[in-house]
Design a protein around this motif. Structure first.
Motif, short mmCIF file in Angstrom:
data_model
loop_
_atom_site.label_atom_id
_atom_site.label_comp_id
_atom_site.label_asym_id
_atom_site.label_seq_id
_atom_site.Cartn_x
_atom_site.Cartn_y
_atom_site.Cartn_z
N GLY A 73 -15.16 -30.49 -2.81
CA GLY A 73 -14.59 -31.48 -3.71
C GLY A 73 -13.63 -30.93 -4.74
N ASP A 74 -13.56 -29.61 -4.89
CA ASP A 74 -12.64 -29.03 -5.86
C ASP A 74 -11.20 -29.26 -5.43
N GLY A 75 -10.32 -29.40 -6.43
CA GLY A 75 -8.91 -29.61 -6.17
C GLY A 75 -8.12 -28.32 -6.34
N VAL A 76 -7.15 -28.14 -5.44
CA VAL A 76 -6.24 -27.00 -5.50
C VAL A 76 -4.82 -27.55 -5.41
N LEU A 77 -4.05 -27.37 -6.46
CA LEU A 77 -2.65 -27.78 -6.44
C LEU A 77 -1.79 -26.61 -6.00
N VAL A 78 -1.06 -26.79 -4.91
CA VAL A 78 -0.08 -25.81 -4.46
C VAL A 78 1.26 -26.40 -4.85
N ALA A 127 -4.17 -32.53 -13.33
CA ALA A 127 -4.94 -32.09 -14.50
C ALA A 127 -6.40 -31.87 -14.14
N ASP A 128 -6.88 -32.53 -13.08
CA ASP A 128 -8.28 -32.37 -12.67
C ASP A 128 -8.47 -31.27 -11.63
N ALA A 129 -7.40 -30.61 -11.24
CA ALA A 129 -7.52 -29.53 -10.26
C ALA A 129 -8.32 -28.37 -10.85
N ARG A 130 -9.02 -27.67 -10.01
CA ARG A 130 -9.74 -26.48 -10.46
C ARG A 130 -8.83 -25.26 -10.42
N LEU A 131 -7.85 -25.28 -9.51
CA LEU A 131 -6.96 -24.15 -9.32
C LEU A 131 -5.54 -24.65 -9.07
N VAL A 132 -4.56 -23.97 -9.66
CA VAL A 132 -3.15 -24.22 -9.39
C VAL A 132 -2.56 -22.93 -8.84
N VAL A 133 -1.89 -23.04 -7.70
CA VAL A 133 -1.21 -21.90 -7.09
C VAL A 133 0.28 -22.22 -7.14
N ARG A 134 1.00 -21.50 -7.99
CA ARG A 134 2.43 -21.73 -8.16
C ARG A 134 3.20 -20.80 -7.23
N THR A 135 4.08 -21.40 -6.44
CA THR A 135 4.92 -20.63 -5.52
C THR A 135 6.29 -20.44 -6.15
N GLY A 136 7.16 -19.74 -5.45
CA GLY A 136 8.53 -19.58 -5.90
C GLY A 136 9.46 -20.65 -5.32
N GLU A 137 8.87 -21.62 -4.63
CA GLU A 137 9.67 -22.65 -3.96
C GLU A 137 10.66 -23.30 -4.92
N ALA A 138 11.92 -23.42 -4.47
CA ALA A 138 12.97 -23.97 -5.32
C ALA A 138 13.57 -25.25 -4.74
N TYR A 194 9.86 -31.38 -4.95
CA TYR A 194 8.67 -32.08 -4.48
C TYR A 194 7.85 -31.30 -3.45
N ALA A 195 7.94 -29.99 -3.45
CA ALA A 195 7.11 -29.17 -2.56
C ALA A 195 5.80 -28.90 -3.28
N ASN A 196 4.98 -29.94 -3.35
CA ASN A 196 3.71 -29.90 -4.07
C ASN A 196 2.67 -30.65 -3.27
N VAL A 197 1.44 -30.14 -3.26
CA VAL A 197 0.35 -30.85 -2.60
C VAL A 197 -0.95 -30.53 -3.33
N LEU A 198 -1.75 -31.56 -3.53
CA LEU A 198 -3.06 -31.40 -4.12
C LEU A 198 -4.09 -31.45 -3.00
N LEU A 199 -4.75 -30.35 -2.78
CA LEU A 199 -5.74 -30.23 -1.70
C LEU A 199 -7.13 -30.55 -2.26
N ARG A 200 -7.96 -31.17 -1.45
CA ARG A 200 -9.36 -31.39 -1.79
C ARG A 200 -10.20 -30.55 -0.84
N CYS A 201 -10.96 -29.63 -1.41
CA CYS A 201 -11.76 -28.72 -0.60
C CYS A 201 -12.88 -29.45 0.11
N GLY A 202 -13.11 -29.05 1.34
CA GLY A 202 -14.21 -29.58 2.13
C GLY A 202 -15.30 -28.54 2.24
N VAL A 203 -16.15 -28.73 3.23
CA VAL A 203 -17.25 -27.82 3.46
C VAL A 203 -17.26 -27.45 4.95
N PHE A 204 -17.62 -26.23 5.27
CA PHE A 204 -17.50 -25.75 6.64
C PHE A 204 -18.63 -26.20 7.56
N PHE A 205 -19.63 -26.86 7.05
CA PHE A 205 -20.72 -27.33 7.92
C PHE A 205 -20.88 -28.82 7.85
#
Length: 129
Positions: A21-26, A104-115, A118-129
């Motif tokens: 359920g954690d959010g990761v913004l790329v 703002a609710d993301a747990r992690l933000v990964v900033r790229t060098g993309e120039a 709108y190259a942005n996506v908020l991922l919602r983590c799942g579970v492997f089982f």
């Protein structure tokens, strides 16, 4: 020393701390980063590393159950649109302003060098089982 996968120790460690359920913004280099989430800034130069490179690396290590992007990407950035729609068949699209608010609710933000816009996506983590 790790021999494969994500070698950046800050990013690798941050990924290991994520849970269901954690959010990761790329995001591109221009996305405003809200206070709160942990940030791993990979940007080196304009375009380096690219949004595609970073997203591909993250998807190789994360279980993702959902993704949200700005609908503006469709008109402004065809290559990011193709990547997102291929990677996430059920991609949710919202207004860019809404995506910024959601980040703002993301747990992690990964900033790229993309120039490209709108190259942005908020991922919602799942579970492997």
């Amino acid at each position: 020393m790790k021999k494969a996968g994500i070698l950046n120790r800050h990013l690798s460690g941050a990924l290991a701390e994520l849970g269901h359920g954690d959010g990761v913004l790329v995001c591109d280099a221009g996305m405003p980063i809200p206070p709160g989430p942990r940030v791993v800034d990979l940007a080196f130069r304009a375009g380096v590393p690219s949004f595609a490179e970073v997203l591909d690396g993250l998807l190789a290590e994360l279980v993702v159950e959902g993704a949200v992007a700005a609908h503006e990407v469709r008109d402004a950035n065809p290559s990011a649109t193709r990547l997102l729609e291929t990677s996430f068949p059920e991609l949710e699209l919202v207004a860019h302003e809404e995506l910024k608010a959601m980040s703002a609710d993301a747990r992690l933000v990964v900033r790229t060098g993309e120039a490209r816009p709108y190259a942005n996506v908020l991922l919602r983590c799942g579970v492997f089982f």
